[in-house]
Scaffold this active site. Structure first.
Site, mmCIF file in Angstrom:
data_model
loop_
_atom_site.group_PDB
_atom_site.id
_atom_site.type_symbol
_atom_site.label_atom_id
_atom_site.label_comp_id
_atom_site.label_asym_id
_atom_site.label_seq_id
_atom_site.Cartn_x
_atom_site.Cartn_y
_atom_site.Cartn_z
ATOM 1 N N THR A 80 0.852 -1.175 0.000
ATOM 2 C CA THR A 80 0.000 0.000 0.000
ATOM 3 C C THR A 80 0.893 1.231 0.000
ATOM 4 O O THR A 80 1.991 1.200 0.538
ATOM 5 C CB THR A 80 -0.980 0.012 1.192
ATOM 6 N N CYS A 137 -3.045 8.492 7.422
ATOM 7 C CA CYS A 137 -3.645 7.152 7.479
ATOM 8 C C CYS A 137 -2.691 6.201 8.193
ATOM 9 O O CYS A 137 -1.479 6.418 8.202
ATOM 10 C CB CYS A 137 -3.867 6.601 6.064
ATOM 11 N N HIS A 197 -5.313 -0.225 5.148
ATOM 12 C CA HIS A 197 -4.917 1.179 4.993
ATOM 13 C C HIS A 197 -6.117 1.992 5.467
ATOM 14 O O HIS A 197 -7.023 2.284 4.697
ATOM 15 C CB HIS A 197 -4.607 1.437 3.514
#
Lengths: 122, 411, 175
Positions: free
Chosen positions: C32, C38, C55
């Protein structure tokens, strides 16, 4: 004729650029990074004219202009800013700004603005 | 015809599930695991949509649809990907990718993927939608998307062409279209697929009637006016950039899209970007990022300080100033047209992974909105000395307020 | 997400987008990119050879000021830390993972900007939420690379559980 100029802008690059534009015709006597420094240095140096950016941290150019003009109605302050909104220009006039130029600006415009605002004669 | 945010959400949701169906079909047929990377509802000019096609070397399959709604869908993929796809469908066909066998395999793929895509819309509207025989098309310098769409395989004879949203007699390139762009990806990140759906104006109206919130609705002209404001803002930013750098720049693209909020970071990649992020407050409020790839950042800094051996701090300051000026150029017109003020914060310099730069902005907005209006523009020099990307993310609620101010008074 | 093994000798690489999670088994990597505020949550049951990567954007589904849309259950689950963690664990269990064997690694949750409107420290809150959600389920966090003011991209090796964290200027470390 040569004037003493206080350059106010939070951008080192912009202050540098203005110094370069002005150096042949005028004398830059001081530089400030925000509205608070601008007012302090104005009183310390008493320049003929101030070039004032609008968007700055801590205190913006509109507030600094209002304070300087409040303390000294004969002060000459020219807003030199990227913000070209009509409403903003009205605010600047209300604060007492004597002139308003938008970035990116050309050398002749800056010099002309200084002459217009401060006068050509001594 | 009126449009509102609720309809846009419905469009987005339908387009997304349609794309997921299409991705599943693709996986089943070819064994290539694929997923939907992005779904965007885009309001842009036809030439902008076309631009996206031309930027990549694409081959495409076209299908017209008619019934509950009318229009065209296009499934486009990178030429290289087309060749490997063909082989998975029809083993050995990649030896002769131009052959009848190969192209018919791709057309069939298009049929299945696009058919699945359209089915969701039919279900939603409770009425059948027929699809035409797929047409396989190659896009190259001589054939533009507009030509292809307008020429088309009008089996039904009913699919209107050349229709835009902006008025009765729009110029083919300048007229606005509502386009649904879905980007599908496979494990091999290099190649992507795009499904574009271009409904006719009337059909957009039909969906809005079914999906929309009449109280909230605004004439679609409001959106197109805003879209024009964006283009003008980009033009001003381009002029300012030219004035500062002494290098001629043009606006490459400027788009208004409606995207699920989590889809926004996907517009950027893992590559490093340098530039500034600013917050703007007023009507509307939001965030704006002015980003350059590292090579462009160097070129721009050089152009601003020609012949100077500027230290890194000075170069950073120069980029910050560019960010300020470009932002003002971009947003000032909005403030004047809307008769409001938009204040801009001092810039924060960034030099980081592109998608990571936008991520925190998105997280902030995600606390109060599920979809985002994304305005993106690219300004570039003709010889690609540098490219400047502008991403503006206005607060959705405040943008709607801004739209209301733009809407013509009811007579 | 369905995973097909191909004939290709290179290990399979599963991409996890923003507000998503995915599980992989055996010789595979999960990746990711673009973690700003995040948080990336990497979970591995090395014995079963099952790994998962999420994520997540916001700490809690209860944090929002808006009502849920019908955008589909899945699209909401991956967005919030407090639903992503159980979601991920559930899918891993389906593939043979056992919760008591799972180990966690966290990355991301930075504070990249300091705007007037956003004094919420969402990055920090995401990390705290992840730690709480894992603690609730007795899953140990064996390594973290969180905070700071920069972005990160991650690659999780499903066989070893090693999490490779990449920063913008080539700097890469494995935790």
């Amino acid at each position: 004729m040569a004037r003493s100029v206080l350059v106010v802008d939070d951008s080192a690059f912009m202050r540098n650029l203005l110094k370069q534009l002005l150096e042949d015709d005028h004398e830059v006597v001081g530089e400030a990074e925000n509205g608070v420094e601008a007012v302090e240095l104005y009183h310390e140096l008493n320049p003929d004219v101030v070039t004032m950016d609008v968007v700055m941290p801590i205190r913006d150019g509109i507030e600094a202009t209002a304070e300087i003009k409040g303390d000294d109605p004969d002060a000459s302050v020219i807003m030199c800013t990227s913000v070209g909104q009509e409403e903003k220009m009205r605010e600047a006039v209300a604060a007492g700004a004597d002139g308003y130029i938008t970035k990116p600006f050309q050398k002749p415009n800056v010099l002309e603005a200084i002459d217009d605002v401060v006068g050509v004669e001594a | 015809m009126n449009l509102d945010v609720e309809s846009l959400r419905t469009f987005s949701s339908l387009a997304h599930s349609g794309a997921e169906e299409a991705a599943d079909s693709l996986s089943t047929l070819t064994g290539f695991d694929s997923r939907v990377a992005v779904t965007k509802v885009e309001m842009s000019t036809r030439s902008d949509v076309e631009q996206e096609f031309c930027e990549r070397d694409l081959v495409s399959v076209h299908i017209g649809f008619s019934g509950a709604i009318n229009g065209r869908t296009v499934l486009a993929f990178d030429r290289d990907r087309a060749v490997s796809l063909v082989d998975s469908l029809v083993p050995g066909a990649s030896d002769n990718p131009e052959s009848e066998l190969a192209t018919s395999g791709l057309k069939e793929l298009g049929n299945i993927m696009l058919g699945g895509f359209i089915d969701g819309w039919a279900d939603f509207l409770g009425e059948a939608i027929d699809i035409t025989t797929p047409t396989y098309v190659e896009l190259d310098a001589d054939r533009s998307l507009v030509d292809v769409i307008d020429a088309g395989d009008d089996a039904t004879g009913e699919v209107p062409s050349g229709e835009g949203l902006g008025g009765d007699t729009p110029e083919a390139g300048a007229s606005h279209v509502l386009a649904f762009q879905n980007h599908l990806e496979t494990v091999d990140e290099e190649a992507g697929f795009y499904i574009y759906m271009l409904p006719t104006r009337e059909s957009v109206g039909r969906i809005v009637d079914a999906a929309g919130d009449a109280d909230d609705a605004l004439p679609v002209e409001t959106f197109t006016t805003f879209s024009q404001m964006i283009t003008e803002g980009a033009g001003q930013a381009s002029e300012d950039l030219t004035a500062m750098t002494g290098i001629d720049t043009d606006v490459d693209v400027s788009r208004l899209s409606f995207v699920p909020i989590e889809g926004v970071p996907m517009q950027l990649t893992d590559e490093t970007r340098r530039g500034v992020v600013l917050e703007f407050t007023g009507t509307p409020s939001g965030y704006i990022a002015i980003l350059f790839d590292p090579g462009s950042a160097e070129s721009v800094a050089d152009a601003l300080m020609p012949g100077m051996d500027a230290d890194p701090a000075m170069r950073k300051s120069a980029i910050q100033e560019i960010g300020n000026i470009v932002t003002s150029g971009f947003l000032d017109g909005w403030a004047d047209s809307l008769e409001t003020t938009i204040d801009i914060s001092p810039p924060t310099y960034v030099d980081d992974i592109g998608s990571a730069i936008v991520d925190p902005l998105v997280a902030e907005l995600a606390q109060t909105q599920e979809y985002a209006f994304l305005i993106d523009s690219a300004i570039a020099t003709p010889d690609e000395t540098f490219t400047c990307d502008i991403y503006a993310l206005p607060d959705e609620q405040e943008l709607r307020t801004a739209f209301e101010r733009l809407a013509p008074e009811p007579s | 997400m369905k995973v097909y093994t191909t004939d290709s000798p290179t290990p399979e690489r599963v991409k996890v987008g923003v507000a998503e999670y995915a599980v992989a088994e055996g010789e595979a990597t999960l990746a990711t990119s673009g973690l700003g505020s995040c948080v990336g949550i990497a979970l591995v049951d090395a014995d079963a050879g099952v790994a998962g990567l999420a994520h997540a954007m916001l700490p809690s589904v209860g944090d929002r000021g808006v009502a849920a849309t019908d955008g589909g259950e899945d699209r909401q689950v991956g967005k919030y830390v407090d639903t992503a963690v159980p979601g991920l664990l559930g899918e891993m269990a389906d593939r043979g993972a056992v919760a008591s064997r799972v180990k966690a690694r966290l990355a991301g949750g930075s504070a990249m900007f300091d705007f007037s409107s956003s004094d919420s420290g969402v990055g920090e809150r995401n990390v705290a939420a992840a730690e709480a959600a894992l603690d609730e389920r007795d899953i140990p966090v064996v390594a973290t690379d969180v905070g700071g003011d920069y972005g990160r991209s991650l690659t999780l090796d499903a066989t070893t559980g090693a999490l490779s964290v990449r920063r913008a200027h080539g700097d890469e470390r494995t935790i």
